[in-house]
Design an enzyme around this catalytic site. Structure first.
Site, PDB file in Angstrom:
ATOM      1  N   GLU A 110     -59.281  26.217 -18.208  1.00  0.00           N
ATOM      2  CA  GLU A 110     -59.788  25.353 -19.367  1.00  0.00           C
ATOM      3  C   GLU A 110     -59.264  24.986 -20.447  1.00  0.00           C
ATOM      4  O   GLU A 110     -57.670  25.534 -20.583  1.00  0.00           O
ATOM      5  CB  GLU A 110     -61.294  26.584 -19.775  1.00  0.00           C
ATOM      6  CG  GLU A 110     -60.230  28.073 -20.614  1.00  0.00           C
ATOM      7  CD  GLU A 110     -61.500  29.169 -20.789  1.00  0.00           C
ATOM      8  OE1 GLU A 110     -62.706  29.033 -20.560  1.00  0.00           O
ATOM      9  OE2 GLU A 110     -61.027  30.065 -21.175  1.00  0.00           O
ATOM     10  N   ASP A 150     -58.705  29.950 -30.336  1.00  0.00           N
ATOM     11  CA  ASP A 150     -58.684  28.381 -30.542  1.00  0.00           C
ATOM     12  C   ASP A 150     -57.848  27.177 -31.082  1.00  0.00           C
ATOM     13  O   ASP A 150     -59.204  26.101 -31.238  1.00  0.00           O
ATOM     14  CB  ASP A 150     -59.699  27.710 -29.280  1.00  0.00           C
ATOM     15  CG  ASP A 150     -60.408  29.208 -28.563  1.00  0.00           C
ATOM     16  OD1 ASP A 150     -60.274  29.751 -28.299  1.00  0.00           O
ATOM     17  OD2 ASP A 150     -61.523  29.828 -28.916  1.00  0.00           O
TER      18      ASP A 150
END
Ligand SMILES: *[C@@H]1O[C@H](CO)[C@@H](O)[C@H](O)[C@H]1NC(C)=O
Ligand SMILES: *[C@@H]1O[C@H](CO)[C@@H](O)[C@H](O)[C@H]1NC(C)=O
Ligand SMILES: *[C@@H]1O[C@H](CO)[C@@H](O)[C@H](O)[C@H]1NC(C)=O
Ligand SMILES: *[C@@H]1O[C@H](CO)[C@@H](O)[C@H](O)[C@H]1NC(C)=O
Ligand SMILES: *[C@@H]1O[C@H](CO)[C@@H](O)[C@H](O)[C@H]1NC(C)=O
Ligand SMILES: *[C@@H]1O[C@H](CO)[C@@H](O)[C@H](O)[C@H]1NC(C)=O
Length: 575
Positions: free
Chosen positions: A192, A32
């Site tokens: 997301e 991420d």
């Protein structure tokens, strides 16, 4: 001759030659990624879940040599109590966004799995090379995960989150405005990881979709107004490895930024596992890809591969402030008394005070009553409170990690050793343990939710001459190929060298034991631990357990896999 003339005239005309570099740029567990560039220095943050310290910020001036600048969450008191209340192996600090605005760096993130649910946090710093500069967080109460941070031209601050929801956010009070569901993505699961960019009169929304495994992808939409309506890019996905035979699988959760020359780049997470997606002990790593983003159009991203060609990189340099190591550096630590514990070492949740210290005998580890696996109840045995484990990321496909151990516990069942640790339920260990027959080597593994059965644990009495008082044992983990670890032990002589011919290979373990399983969001660490395996009371071991002392900690990266068939030396592409 002709070619040379053409090249010369190209350079003469100021056309910079493209550069070649290797992925991943942040090898090992670095998922991420979110990055920005300030004054020619690039900064990236990555996820750490329950590991502590959390949310590392790396800095680079050339996009190749990355130095650990600081950890955003580096002292317990920034979030008192949260760590020890977190039960699950993959909660804690999820995907963060790193941004710079008017002299201040911001890291926005969410901490999952507390009794109070998800806690939104915004940390601020004016000097990201200094741990102490990171503020206590501004707390907010989000509905969904993966918060973005975006300043509109009028100064309004927005945070987009999973699903995709947009809210204003007050960076002083944490107050969130009304929820606006601005896009649902293109139909895949889990829209997301949003990031918003403003360019050429459009608000561009970039998201991750398809879940973080093999269906992962990067998709985009744009709108004339931040609140929408957003129109999806007709050529979505912008980037994915889904349905391909690429070695770099799971590509997604991207962020885009410009270098000082104005060229666009992107980072994303990826797993070196393709195409089978069976063995990937390092989990999700950070990759870099060049991006062409022409005026008024959606960006075009290059396919993620091990060897990449793209915009000219800034000149290589290690001239970065701060005292952290570069991510590709080897470890050479002897832990003299009073030395600080290396900045990139990690604990599994916040450690108990006093468990780790540097002494005249090296790194002292006070055994914890709970072992690496722990058990559900009582909480003191679960590993949630003060697990005596410390490690660093496995950053290389092939590596050697070794450490010298001095340990003479009197308490039967007390052990100290080395481990390849993915989670409390997926780890492979080699330890020195006190048994009824005296000091022995113990090898074992915990391997939940993986297709490979855990190997039978075995205990081998230490040869008599190894047990002499003050003697040390060298424990080694060697990954000599992509699929297996070799665990071995040697006797260390008075001169600190391993005694020739003393090396015993204790076992060979499949890296499948630490691929996915209960740790599909995290990646393997290698390190040391000490435990009395449940003796004692509370979180403490009986005094007879003694302390473990580790010296001569060495981690050397040897090779990096860059495709299903190719490896390159670990330091290649790094200064
Ligand atoms: C960026 O560099 C310029 C020129 O060196 C300097 O004046 C400015 O303070 C720097 N800004 C930051 C945020 O470092
Ligand atoms: C839990 O949330 C409540 C309500 O927001 C707050 O008052 C309390 O301080 C929180 N507790 C912790 C431990 O964060
Ligand atoms: C997203 O899906 C929900 C449920 O189907 C729907 O109510 C909502 O309008 C959709 N949002 C957008 C922006 O399309
Ligand atoms: C240089 O890299 C950019 C970004 O990937 C690409 O668009 C361009 O075609 C490359 N140029 C050459 C000459 O290869
Ligand atoms: C990888 O290394 C292990 C340990 O040496 C060995 O048993 C295994 O056969 C090797 N695998 C390959 C494909 O070479
Ligand atoms: C780990 O500790 C638990 C008690 O908390 C014990 O039941 C288990 O056997 C221990 N594991 C090992 C490998 O000793």
């Amino acid at each position: 001759m002709k070619v040379l003339t053409v090249l010369t005239s190209l350079f003469g005309a100021g056309l910079a030659a493209n550069s070649t570099y290797y992925n991943p740029i942040l090898p090992g567990w670095h998922s991420d990624p979110s990055c920005t560039q300030v004054n020619g220095t690039f900064f990236c943050v990555t996820s750490t879940f329950i590991a502590f310290p959390g949310l590392p910020v790396y800095a680079s001036k050339d996009l190749v040599n990355w130095k650990l600048a600081s950890h955003t969450w580096n002292h317990e008191s920034q979030l008192p109590g949260l760590s020890w209340t977190t039960a699950s192996q993959q909660q804690g600090m999820y995907a963060a966004t790193l941004r710079y605005h008017q002299g201040t760096f911001y890291v926005i993130c969410e901490y999952l799995g507390t009794p109070n649910g998800t806690v939104g946090v915004v940390f601020k710093s004016t000097d990201p090379f200094n741990d102490a500069s990171w503020s206590d967080p501004v707390i907010f109460r989000p509905t969904k995960i993966d918060p973005d941070l975006f300043w509109d031209d009028d100064g309004t601050v927005y945070s987009a989150t999973q699903t995709i929801l947009l809210q204003t956010l007050d960076l002083t009070t944490g107050a969130l405005g009304p929820i606006n569901n601005i896009w649902n993505g293109t139909g895949g699961v889990w829209p997301e990881g949003p990031h918003i960019y403003k360019k050429d009169g459009y608000y561009y929304l970039l998201i991750a979709e398809g879940g973080t495994a093999q269906d992962h992808s990067v998709r985009m939409a744009r709108a004339k107004s931040i609140g929408g309506p957003y129109t999806g890019y007709e050529k979505n996905p912008v980037l994915t490895a889904r349905g391909t035979n690429e070695f770099f699988q799971t590509v997604g959760h991207a962020d885009l930024f410009q270098d000082a020359a104005g060229k666009w780049w992107g980072v994303a997470l990826a797993t070196r596992s393709g195409p089978e997606y069976q063995i990937y002990p390092m989990g999700r790593e950070t990759v870099l890809f060049p991006v062409t983003w022409n005026e008024g159009e959606f960006p075009i991203a290059s396919t993620v591969k091990g060897k990449m060609s793209g915009w000219q990189l800034p000149a290589p340099t290690r001239d970065i402030p701060g005292n952290g190591p570069f991510v590709a550096d080897p470890d050479v630590y002897d832990f003299p008394a009073g030395s600080t514990i290396p900045k990139h070492f990690l604990y599994w949740r916040v450690p108990k005070q006093g468990t780790f210290s540097t002494t005249a005998q090296g790194l002292q580890v006070v055994p914890s009553r709970n072992n690496l696996t722990g058990q559900m109840t009582p909480v003191e045995l679960s590993g949630r409170q003060g697990l005596a484990f410390i490690g660093r990321r496995q950053t290389d496909t092939e590596f050697t990690f070794s450490v010298d151990l001095s340990f003479t516990p009197k308490q039967i069942g007390t052990e100290a050793g080395v481990t390849v640790f993915l989670t409390q339920f997926n780890h492979i260990d080699l330890a020195v343990i006190r048994t009824k027959c005296g000091l022995s080597l113990r090898y074992g593994a915990e391997a939940q939710s993986v297709s490979e059965p855990a190997p039978k644990s075995k205990t081998i009495p230490l040869p008599k001459e190894w047990r002499a008082s003050g003697s040390m044992v060298r424990l080694e983990i060697h990954a000599g190929n992509r699929t297996h670890y070799t665990f071995s032990a040697s006797r260390v002589g008075g001169d600190g060298q391993a005694i020739e011919g003393s090396k015993q290979v204790v076992s060979v373990a499949s890296a499948k034991l630490v691929s996915g399983g209960t740790g599909n969001f995290v990646g393997s660490l290698v390190g040391v631990y000490a435990t009395c395996n449940g003796a004692g009371s509370g979180t403490s071991c009986p005094a007879e357990s003694g302390n473990a002392y580790f010296t001569r900690w060495r981690y050397t990266g040897e090779k990096q896999a860059i495709s299903a068939t190719e490896e390159v030396p670990s330091q290649l592409g790094h200064l």
